[in-house]
Structure formats: structure tokens, C-alpha cells
Design an enzyme around this catalytic site. Sequence first.
Site, PDB file in Angstrom:
ATOM      1  CE  LYS A 181      -2.354  -1.526   3.638  1.00 45.39           C
ATOM      2  NZ  LYS A 181      -1.722  -2.872   3.721  1.00 45.39           N
ATOM      3  CB  THR A 182       3.725   2.355   2.144  1.00 46.23           C
ATOM      4  OG1 THR A 182       2.982   1.951   3.299  1.00 46.23           O
ATOM      5  CG2 THR A 182       4.427   3.654   2.419  1.00 46.23           C
ATOM      6  CG  ASP A 223      -0.470   3.102   6.868  1.00 50.35           C
ATOM      7  OD1 ASP A 223      -1.414   2.461   6.356  1.00 50.35           O
ATOM      8  OD2 ASP A 223       0.611   2.565   7.188  1.00 50.35           O
ATOM      9  CB  THR A 245      -4.983  -3.640   7.918  1.00 50.56           C
ATOM     10  OG1 THR A 245      -5.213  -2.889   9.115  1.00 50.56           O
ATOM     11  CG2 THR A 245      -3.547  -3.479   7.482  1.00 50.56           C
ATOM     12  NE  ARG A 292       6.561  -3.993   5.414  1.00 46.08           N
ATOM     13  CZ  ARG A 292       5.452  -3.329   5.737  1.00 46.08           C
ATOM     14  NH1 ARG A 292       4.609  -3.837   6.608  1.00 46.08           N
ATOM     15  NH2 ARG A 292       5.189  -2.174   5.187  1.00 46.08           N
TER      16      ARG A 292
HETATM   17  P1  ADP Z   1       2.033  -1.908   3.225  1.00 43.41           P
HETATM   18  O1  ADP Z   1       2.067  -0.409   3.131  1.00 43.41           O
HETATM   19  O2  ADP Z   1       0.863  -2.520   2.502  1.00 43.41           O
HETATM   20  O3  ADP Z   1       2.148  -2.414   4.622  1.00 43.41           O
HETATM   21  P2  ADP Z   1       4.556  -1.710   1.819  1.00 43.41           P
HETATM   22  O4  ADP Z   1       4.151  -0.882   0.648  1.00 43.41           O
HETATM   23  O5  ADP Z   1       5.329  -1.011   2.889  1.00 43.41           O
HETATM   24  O6  ADP Z   1       3.313  -2.478   2.449  1.00 43.41           O
HETATM   25  O7  ADP Z   1       5.416  -2.943   1.231  1.00 43.41           O
HETATM   26  C1  ADP Z   1       6.365  -3.610   2.001  1.00 43.41           C
HETATM   27  C2  ADP Z   1       7.605  -3.900   1.195  1.00 43.41           C
HETATM   28  O8  ADP Z   1       7.305  -4.957   0.299  1.00 43.41           O
HETATM   29  C3  ADP Z   1       8.099  -2.731   0.335  1.00 43.41           C
HETATM   30  O9  ADP Z   1       9.197  -2.096   0.899  1.00 43.41           O
HETATM   31  C4  ADP Z   1       8.522  -3.344  -0.957  1.00 43.41           C
HETATM   32  O10 ADP Z   1       9.912  -3.543  -0.953  1.00 43.41           O
HETATM   33  C5  ADP Z   1       7.859  -4.698  -0.982  1.00 43.41           C
HETATM   34  N1  ADP Z   1       6.779  -4.770  -1.969  1.00 43.41           N
HETATM   35  C6  ADP Z   1       5.462  -4.636  -1.724  1.00 43.41           C
HETATM   36  N2  ADP Z   1       4.740  -4.845  -2.828  1.00 43.41           N
HETATM   37  C7  ADP Z   1       5.625  -5.126  -3.805  1.00 43.41           C
HETATM   38  C8  ADP Z   1       5.482  -5.451  -5.188  1.00 43.41           C
HETATM   39  N3  ADP Z   1       4.273  -5.570  -5.765  1.00 43.41           N
HETATM   40  N4  ADP Z   1       6.606  -5.667  -5.913  1.00 43.41           N
HETATM   41  C9  ADP Z   1       7.815  -5.589  -5.322  1.00 43.41           C
HETATM   42  N5  ADP Z   1       8.013  -5.310  -4.016  1.00 43.41           N
HETATM   43  C10 ADP Z   1       6.931  -5.082  -3.260  1.00 43.41           C
END
Ligand code: ADP
Length: 348
Positions: free
Chosen positions: A67-68, A112, A161, A220
Site C-alpha cells: 500500500k505504501t 495510513d 488493513t 514484505r
Molecule cells: P504496506 O504499506 O501494505 O504495509 P509496503 O508498501 O510497505 O506495504 O510494502 C512492504 C515492502 O514490500 C516494500 O518495501 C517493498 O519492498 C515490498 N513490496 C510490496 N509490494 C511489492 C510489489 N508488488 N513488488 C515488489 N516489491 C513489493
Amino acid sequence: MSTDDHPLHPEFDDPDRVENVLRPRLLEDFLGQEQVKDNLRVFIRAARERGESLDHVFLSGPPGLGKTTLATIMAHEMGTDLRITAAPALDKPKDLAGILTSLQEGTVFFIDEIHRLKASLEEMLYVAMEDYEIDWVIGQGPSARTLRVPLPRFTLVGATTRPGMVASPLYTRFGIPIRLDYYSREELGSIIRRSAAILEVRIEENAVEALADSCRGTPRVANRLLRRMRDFAQVLAQGVITTSVVYQGMERLNIDRHGLEEQDRQILRAIIEMYGGGPVGAETLAISVGEELDSLEVFYEPFLIQQGLLQRTARGRIVTRRAYQVLGMPESTPPVEGEHREDQGSLF
Ligand code: ADP
């Protein structure tokens, strides 16, 4: 165990320190989630061609799915800047107003955990999202007056989430709703290969697959496990991540071949041993395994449900027949099957 001392929990370590190197900056480097990307590519291009800001985006899905990252990519692809905050950090109206009035035209403003936004702030956000202005009260008592402050046309990206906890007046103000789901093993394989290349670590193809099976469908976690396997490979196996490194590493980390870790097994075992396979209410279950309710519902359960090991029913949680098999436990109390199946889909 709390979420932040949990080795597999997506919020485990400092994201700035470890994740920024691996975080994709462009849509083409964001692997998997093809439909999401295809649509987003169109929306971004259309907005750019019209010289407008991107419509507000609502991102939902379990932690660690990107998401981030997607918010970062949107700002990058739109050629605008990015502001990141989380709803719990916004306490008073002035906190939110301060950020909103400092945004630039087109800025991607990422909030977030938007389900935790306070009601008073939510109302400010409604007007900001729709009319690009906020009402600001100056002074107190009879001399108080309301000032209408215009805002630049920003893009709000709200992530959660727990979409079920977002009020519908807020939800409906987002023009682009995106739901991220767990990644397939092929998608995870691509992510692991990309990350291994960036980290300059050699990994055998079979080891990529073994790792992809063990990372809870979550990029992640995949990246985190890859870094741990790099450590094991460096110290125990001349620097190459082989399947044997992965299997040994997983054993040391207490993760089984299904990607289940000790706490997952503990949750399933508790339902079987203490509640005859269920149903048991989420709060009771959380207490029984010493876990926070939020962590149970957002981190553990969605994965166990996706793996077909647990069901959420109207009467509580029940384990499935497969859970007994995976744990190697006899089905002395067979789980309820076929009931309340409509609950299975409503993860969030
Ligand atoms: P969320 O915000 O949903 O908790 P993040 O965007 O922080 O998740 O993602 C976590 C990590 O996973 C990121 O730092 C990135 O390196 C990796 N990541 C997430 N989605 C992908 C994707 N589709 N392709 C490659 N790496 C990804």
C-alpha cells in the site's frame, strides 16, 4: 507477543532502514497485482494528459502487500511530491489542517491506518476531499468566525488493513478503490528474484520457490526472509542461497513448509485443544494465545483463512479439517463443515 518484536510481523523492523532499497519506485517494478496496475496505469496517464491531479485512492489489504509502495509510485509517476502520515499521529484538527494547507498542487497525501482517524478530523477531510477547502474557526465565543481556506488539488491516498471499519461517507469520497490481496507464489518468486539482484545475493531457482511458499503471500515477509537467508548462506553455505539453506533457515526460524510459524500453530492448537475445534470468539481466542486482538484479526487470521485452515463464522472461529492434518493432530472433535460459509469471504 506484541507486534513489534515479532520477526515475521510486517511491522517488525524500521521500514526506513531496511525497506527503502527494495521498494519499487515505478509501476513497472511493482510486481504482480496485474489488474490493479493496469487500471492504475490508465488513471495516472489520463490524469496526466488532462493536467489534473489523480483522483483520491482508497487502498485496502493486509499489512506488507504494497500500500505504501503504491502511494510512493503514484507520486513518482505523476511527477508530484509525497506526504506520508498515519491516522493515529493526527490528534487535533490543527494537525490535519496544518498538513492540508501545506500541500502542493497534485501532492499525494498518504494517510495510513485511515480507519483510525478521529471523527472530528474525518469531517474536515470530507470537505477537503470534495471541495478542496477547509473551514477554519478563528477566535472563541461570540467573536469567533469561520474562515474558508482554499486548498490545492491534492490526491488523498487512504490505506487500511480494516476497510470494514471505515465510515461509508469517507469511503465513498474516494474515486479509486483498490483492494490488494495476497500474492501468488509466481508473483512472490519474481519479487524475491528482483530483491536478490538488488541485494547482490545468489539464490538458486528451487530456493526461490521454497522461499515463495513460506512468506505468507506477503512481499514484505518475502524480503525479510530473503535477508535472513542471505545471513544463513553467508555464514553457513559460501554465500549462495540453496534449498538446503532455505529449509535449514526456516527450521531455525520455526517456520514450517506451509509458511506457518509458531504463533499460527499455537492459534490453531488452542482452538482444537481448548475449544474442541471451535467455534470460539476472537477476543477469547486472542487472550488464550496471548495475542492482541488487532494482531490476531489483521495479521494471523487472514493468512490462516486464506490457507484454508480457519473459518470465521457468525458464532466464532473454527478450524478446518486441513488444520488437523497440517498439525498432525487426530480429529477427535471434527470441525463443523459447510456451515456459515458466507462468512468466509468477508475477511474485512
Ligand atoms: P504496506 O504499506 O501494505 O504495509 P509496503 O508498501 O510497505 O506495504 O510494502 C512492504 C515492502 O514490500 C516494500 O518495501 C517493498 O519492498 C515490498 N513490496 C510490496 N509490494 C511489492 C510489489 N508488488 N513488488 C515488489 N516489491 C513489493
